[in-house]
Design a protein around this motif. Structure first.
Motif, PDB file in Angstrom:
ATOM      1  N   ILE A 207       0.844  -1.204   0.000  1.00 21.75           N
ATOM      2  CA  ILE A 207       0.000   0.000   0.000  1.00 21.75           C
ATOM      3  C   ILE A 207       0.883   1.259   0.000  1.00 21.75           C
ATOM      4  O   ILE A 207       0.586   2.243  -0.680  1.00 21.75           O
ATOM      5  CB  ILE A 207      -0.973  -0.012   1.209  1.00 21.75           C
ATOM      6  CG1 ILE A 207      -1.890  -1.247   1.123  1.00 21.75           C
ATOM      7  CG2 ILE A 207      -1.799   1.265   1.258  1.00 21.75           C
ATOM      8  CD1 ILE A 207      -2.773  -1.466   2.337  1.00 21.75           C
ATOM      9  N   VAL A 208       1.996   1.194   0.735  1.00 18.27           N
ATOM     10  CA  VAL A 208       2.936   2.330   0.717  1.00 18.27           C
ATOM     11  C   VAL A 208       3.508   2.498  -0.697  1.00 18.27           C
ATOM     12  O   VAL A 208       3.660   3.619  -1.195  1.00 18.27           O
ATOM     13  CB  VAL A 208       4.053   2.128   1.770  1.00 18.27           C
ATOM     14  CG1 VAL A 208       5.201   3.120   1.583  1.00 18.27           C
ATOM     15  CG2 VAL A 208       3.467   2.247   3.192  1.00 18.27           C
ATOM     16  N   ALA A 209       3.795   1.376  -1.355  1.00 13.56           N
ATOM     17  CA  ALA A 209       4.326   1.454  -2.725  1.00 13.56           C
ATOM     18  C   ALA A 209       3.319   2.094  -3.673  1.00 13.56           C
ATOM     19  O   ALA A 209       3.696   2.643  -4.714  1.00 13.56           O
ATOM     20  CB  ALA A 209       4.696   0.051  -3.216  1.00 13.56           C
ATOM     21  N   ARG A 210       2.045   2.041  -3.319  1.00 11.44           N
ATOM     22  CA  ARG A 210       1.011   2.657  -4.148  1.00 11.44           C
ATOM     23  C   ARG A 210       0.749   4.098  -3.734  1.00 11.44           C
ATOM     24  O   ARG A 210      -0.229   4.692  -4.178  1.00 11.44           O
ATOM     25  CB  ARG A 210      -0.276   1.847  -4.051  1.00 11.44           C
ATOM     26  CG  ARG A 210      -0.153   0.435  -4.643  1.00 11.44           C
ATOM     27  CD  ARG A 210      -1.384  -0.398  -4.361  1.00 11.44           C
ATOM     28  NE  ARG A 210      -2.557   0.136  -5.032  1.00 11.44           N
ATOM     29  CZ  ARG A 210      -2.916  -0.186  -6.262  1.00 11.44           C
ATOM     30  NH1 ARG A 210      -2.200  -1.048  -6.953  1.00 11.44           N
ATOM     31  NH2 ARG A 210      -3.994   0.363  -6.795  1.00 11.44           N
ATOM     32  N   GLY A 211       1.575   4.659  -2.839  1.00 14.34           N
ATOM     33  CA  GLY A 211       1.487   6.097  -2.571  1.00 14.34           C
ATOM     34  C   GLY A 211       1.093   6.489  -1.160  1.00 14.34           C
ATOM     35  O   GLY A 211       1.050   7.679  -0.849  1.00 14.34           O
ATOM     36  N   ALA A 212       0.808   5.516  -0.274  1.00 16.70           N
ATOM     37  CA  ALA A 212       0.476   5.903   1.098  1.00 16.70           C
ATOM     38  C   ALA A 212       1.706   6.531   1.759  1.00 16.70           C
ATOM     39  O   ALA A 212       2.842   6.209   1.419  1.00 16.70           O
ATOM     40  CB  ALA A 212       0.000   4.691   1.897  1.00 16.70           C
ATOM     41  N   VAL A 213       1.440   7.433   2.686  1.00 15.61           N
ATOM     42  CA  VAL A 213       2.499   8.218   3.319  1.00 15.61           C
ATOM     43  C   VAL A 213       2.823   7.623   4.684  1.00 15.61           C
ATOM     44  O   VAL A 213       1.920   7.301   5.459  1.00 15.61           O
ATOM     45  CB  VAL A 213       2.016   9.674   3.502  1.00 15.61           C
ATOM     46  CG1 VAL A 213       3.050  10.506   4.252  1.00 15.61           C
ATOM     47  CG2 VAL A 213       1.700  10.290   2.145  1.00 15.61           C
ATOM     48  N   MET A 250     -15.098   4.822   5.045  1.00 16.73           N
ATOM     49  CA  MET A 250     -14.006   5.053   4.094  1.00 16.73           C
ATOM     50  C   MET A 250     -14.582   5.654   2.816  1.00 16.73           C
ATOM     51  O   MET A 250     -15.660   5.272   2.383  1.00 16.73           O
ATOM     52  CB  MET A 250     -13.320   3.730   3.754  1.00 16.73           C
ATOM     53  CG  MET A 250     -12.365   3.222   4.819  1.00 16.73           C
ATOM     54  SD  MET A 250     -10.888   4.267   4.973  1.00 16.73           S
ATOM     55  CE  MET A 250     -10.174   4.108   3.324  1.00 16.73           C
ATOM     56  N   PRO A 251     -13.830   6.604   2.205  1.00 10.78           N
ATOM     57  CA  PRO A 251     -14.297   7.178   0.946  1.00 10.78           C
ATOM     58  C   PRO A 251     -14.641   6.063  -0.055  1.00 10.78           C
ATOM     59  O   PRO A 251     -13.931   5.067  -0.141  1.00 10.78           O
ATOM     60  CB  PRO A 251     -13.105   8.006   0.464  1.00 10.78           C
ATOM     61  CG  PRO A 251     -12.315   8.294   1.705  1.00 10.78           C
ATOM     62  CD  PRO A 251     -12.548   7.148   2.641  1.00 10.78           C
ATOM     63  N   ALA A 252     -15.714   6.258  -0.763  1.00 10.18           N
ATOM     64  CA  ALA A 252     -16.191   5.232  -1.706  1.00 10.18           C
ATOM     65  C   ALA A 252     -15.051   4.790  -2.613  1.00 10.18           C
ATOM     66  O   ALA A 252     -14.217   5.583  -3.044  1.00 10.18           O
ATOM     67  CB  ALA A 252     -17.338   5.796  -2.545  1.00 10.18           C
ATOM     68  N   ASP A 253     -15.015   3.513  -2.894  1.00  6.19           N
ATOM     69  CA  ASP A 253     -14.088   2.936  -3.873  1.00  6.19           C
ATOM     70  C   ASP A 253     -12.664   2.728  -3.378  1.00  6.19           C
ATOM     71  O   ASP A 253     -11.932   1.934  -3.964  1.00  6.19           O
ATOM     72  CB  ASP A 253     -13.994   3.757  -5.175  1.00  6.19           C
ATOM     73  CG  ASP A 253     -15.349   3.839  -5.863  1.00  6.19           C
ATOM     74  OD1 ASP A 253     -16.197   2.983  -5.547  1.00  6.19           O
ATOM     75  OD2 ASP A 253     -15.539   4.740  -6.687  1.00  6.19           O
ATOM     76  N   VAL A 254     -12.231   3.446  -2.337  1.00  4.61           N
ATOM     77  CA  VAL A 254     -10.819   3.313  -1.938  1.00  4.61           C
ATOM     78  C   VAL A 254     -10.519   1.861  -1.539  1.00  4.61           C
ATOM     79  O   VAL A 254      -9.562   1.250  -2.030  1.00  4.61           O
ATOM     80  CB  VAL A 254     -10.458   4.281  -0.793  1.00  4.61           C
ATOM     81  CG1 VAL A 254      -9.067   3.981  -0.248  1.00  4.61           C
ATOM     82  CG2 VAL A 254     -10.530   5.719  -1.275  1.00  4.61           C
ATOM     83  N   LEU A 255     -11.335   1.305  -0.653  1.00  3.49           N
ATOM     84  CA  LEU A 255     -11.078  -0.068  -0.208  1.00  3.49           C
ATOM     85  C   LEU A 255     -11.319  -1.072  -1.333  1.00  3.49           C
ATOM     86  O   LEU A 255     -10.553  -2.016  -1.506  1.00  3.49           O
ATOM     87  CB  LEU A 255     -11.965  -0.426   0.989  1.00  3.49           C
ATOM     88  CG  LEU A 255     -11.527   0.149   2.341  1.00  3.49           C
ATOM     89  CD1 LEU A 255     -12.318  -0.510   3.459  1.00  3.49           C
ATOM     90  CD2 LEU A 255     -10.032  -0.044   2.562  1.00  3.49           C
ATOM     91  N   THR A 256     -12.380  -0.853  -2.092  1.00  2.00           N
ATOM     92  CA  THR A 256     -12.699  -1.763  -3.195  1.00  2.00           C
ATOM     93  C   THR A 256     -11.544  -1.806  -4.189  1.00  2.00           C
ATOM     94  O   THR A 256     -11.117  -2.877  -4.643  1.00  2.00           O
ATOM     95  CB  THR A 256     -13.969  -1.266  -3.918  1.00  2.00           C
ATOM     96  OG1 THR A 256     -14.906  -0.869  -2.937  1.00  2.00           O
ATOM     97  CG2 THR A 256     -14.546  -2.338  -4.819  1.00  2.00           C
ATOM     98  N   GLU A 257     -11.040  -0.618  -4.513  1.00  2.00           N
ATOM     99  CA  GLU A 257      -9.965  -0.533  -5.505  1.00  2.00           C
ATOM    100  C   GLU A 257      -8.675  -1.181  -4.971  1.00  2.00           C
ATOM    101  O   GLU A 257      -8.029  -1.972  -5.662  1.00  2.00           O
ATOM    102  CB  GLU A 257      -9.716   0.947  -5.814  1.00  2.00           C
ATOM    103  CG  GLU A 257      -8.930   1.216  -7.070  1.00  2.00           C
ATOM    104  CD  GLU A 257      -8.780   2.724  -7.261  1.00  2.00           C
ATOM    105  OE1 GLU A 257      -7.635   3.209  -7.136  1.00  2.00           O
ATOM    106  OE2 GLU A 257      -9.807   3.410  -7.487  1.00  2.00           O
ATOM    107  N   LEU A 258      -8.348  -0.856  -3.706  1.00  2.00           N
ATOM    108  CA  LEU A 258      -7.135  -1.436  -3.114  1.00  2.00           C
ATOM    109  C   LEU A 258      -7.255  -2.956  -3.016  1.00  2.00           C
ATOM    110  O   LEU A 258      -6.332  -3.691  -3.380  1.00  2.00           O
ATOM    111  CB  LEU A 258      -6.938  -0.886  -1.705  1.00  2.00           C
ATOM    112  CG  LEU A 258      -5.855   0.149  -1.463  1.00  2.00           C
ATOM    113  CD1 LEU A 258      -5.795   0.475   0.020  1.00  2.00           C
ATOM    114  CD2 LEU A 258      -4.497  -0.294  -1.977  1.00  2.00           C
ATOM    115  N   SER A 259      -8.385  -3.422  -2.528  1.00  2.00           N
ATOM    116  CA  SER A 259      -8.580  -4.873  -2.382  1.00  2.00           C
ATOM    117  C   SER A 259      -8.480  -5.549  -3.736  1.00  2.00           C
ATOM    118  O   SER A 259      -7.851  -6.603  -3.868  1.00  2.00           O
ATOM    119  CB  SER A 259      -9.961  -5.169  -1.784  1.00  2.00           C
ATOM    120  OG  SER A 259      -9.923  -5.008  -0.399  1.00  2.00           O
ATOM    121  N   GLY A 260      -9.107  -4.952  -4.734  1.00  2.00           N
ATOM    122  CA  GLY A 260      -9.080  -5.547  -6.073  1.00  2.00           C
ATOM    123  C   GLY A 260      -7.659  -5.628  -6.616  1.00  2.00           C
ATOM    124  O   GLY A 260      -7.274  -6.609  -7.267  1.00  2.00           O
ATOM    125  N   ALA A 261      -6.854  -4.608  -6.296  1.00  2.00           N
ATOM    126  CA  ALA A 261      -5.480  -4.597  -6.808  1.00  2.00           C
ATOM    127  C   ALA A 261      -4.607  -5.599  -6.056  1.00  2.00           C
ATOM    128  O   ALA A 261      -3.729  -6.239  -6.640  1.00  2.00           O
ATOM    129  CB  ALA A 261      -4.896  -3.189  -6.687  1.00  2.00           C
TER     130      ALA A 261
END
Lengths: 265, 265
Positions: A207-213, A250-261
């Motif tokens: 998740i950090v590699a995808r831009g988390a700080v 959680m903002p819509a789609d954030v978890l769905t998108e992360l989980s899917g990836a």
């Protein structure tokens, strides 16, 4: 269910450990939990790298066996394609005393379980009974010393919660009892750095590699978050409340998108 | 050598632990090490009280068996009168996951060893790799989570020392890797309080009951001490040096007198 013990496949209830195993007597070992989808072990290289790093630090030799093959054997013998695996590596038998034997003969156990239902969103408590020890290198190793997490989870259960968030010795947020924590602030994902006592989770790193700080998080920030979730190798888990105070969805789609990836269907 | 496993006496190499035992998988348990002289277990009540207190805190039921009888059985079957005993109590088997089962079925292992030669005076290092966690209740329980002690002892060995002294998160002296620490200052025995991350050692308590003072100890004080020694259930051990700096010899008779009182010949 069949397991692999020191390279041999055998029924789980025949897999017995010597009572002189230092994993049993002193928690002298480490483990990895891995997620299997469509027969593939997700982020296997990262798990094995963390295992080797921890074993190297502790001075536990990693058996020469081909670990990916052993893991695959456990899946095939049990006919599992959607599953989780746990690999446990201890220093093996030893004489009495704290100092390890010079030439340890490690114990390697691999077990599996069918895919479990996703964990439901969690009501959390901030543990008051114990803290993560950011001064110990064990906070950066997935070791067998899990009693602080157990105590914290027992506290959560006794307070009606599902999970516990642990602070470090300095009183800042470290992680959950068996997961890392991510907080949404100003639309960004924020997670405490490893130096704060957060376990270097494999999913956390993805998740950090995808831009988390990575930055320090004070407990007070949790009550202002735009959303909070927990990450482990087996999935993401939204946080509904902390110490009884609701956390925004959680903002819509954030978890769905992360989980899917991270856990491709 | 015979051991006692869940109340049955059997040869040590036939005493096997289930690979699902939470003591093995998560360090979920505790132990006691006891000294036996002339067939008597020294300070047995204090050891059993500490065990029950720790088990109560962790929620591990103490088996209904008569523990003193079980301990005595292990001594008699092995023909030991000068010995040490180790009692290990884990939460037993459990399903996957951190949260303990609601009704655990604990594992109880008792092992023994003939009396060992007294530990020689020790060259010590102050561990730099890890710290005791005074914020965790585990610092007050003799739990199976011993990896910090193992790491510290490995560091001592790698630096040519015999034992490691651990500081707590605040940088003050807590204890040694498998012993409490006593410092002679102005002719008085001083030891760090439990709140500093010192394990509540049974021998430590006996020395405090004889007049030793509990107060915080800064690492710098160690270099001005008039003498330093370590205490465990198996004996006292004089400290010869810390980080390469010589420590004055203990005042004549102090160790002899204490040892004679605590481990009667």
């Amino acid at each position: 269910m069949m397991v692999s013990l020191n390279g041999s496949l055998l029924p789980a209830d025949e897999a017995r450990i010597a009572s002189t195993d230092r994993g049993f007597l002193l928690g002298d070992g480490l483990f990895e939990t891995m997620c299997v989808r469509h027969g593939s072990i997700l982020r296997l290289d990262a798990h094995l790298e963390r295992l080797r790093r921890g074993a190297g630090f502790l001075g536990i030799p990693v058996p020469a066996d081909d670990l990916p093959s052993l893991l695959g054997d456990v899946l095939s013998v049990n006919g599992l394609v959607e599953a989780s695996l746990r690999l446990t590596l201890t220093r093996g038998r030893g004489p009495r005393g704290v100092l390890p034997p010079a030439a340890p003969s490690p114990t390697l156990l691999i077990t599996s379980a069918p895919k479990a239902a996703p964990l439901p969103p969690a009501h959390c408590v901030i543990a008051t009974t114990t803290r993560r020890n950011e001064h110990s290198p064990l906070s950066r190793i997935k070791s067998l010393n899990y009693l602080d997490a157990i105590i914290a989870r027992q506290e959560a259960a006794s307070r009606g919660g599902d999970e516990a968030i642990l602070l470090n010795g300095a009183g800042r947020v470290a992680e959950a009892s068996a997961a890392n924590i991510f907080v949404v602030e100003d639309g960004k994902l924020v997670t405490p750095p490893i130096s704060e006592g957060a376990l270097p989770g494999v999913t956390r790193a993805a998740i950090v590699a995808r831009g988390a700080v990575e930055r320090s998080v004070a407990p007070a920030e949790l009550s202002h978050a735009q959303g909070i979730f927990l990450s482990s190798s087996l999935g993401l888990r939204e946080v509904l409340s902390i110490d009884g105070l609701a956390v925004p969805a959680m903002p819509a789609d954030v978890l769905t998108e992360l989980s899917g990836a991270l856990w491709p269907e």
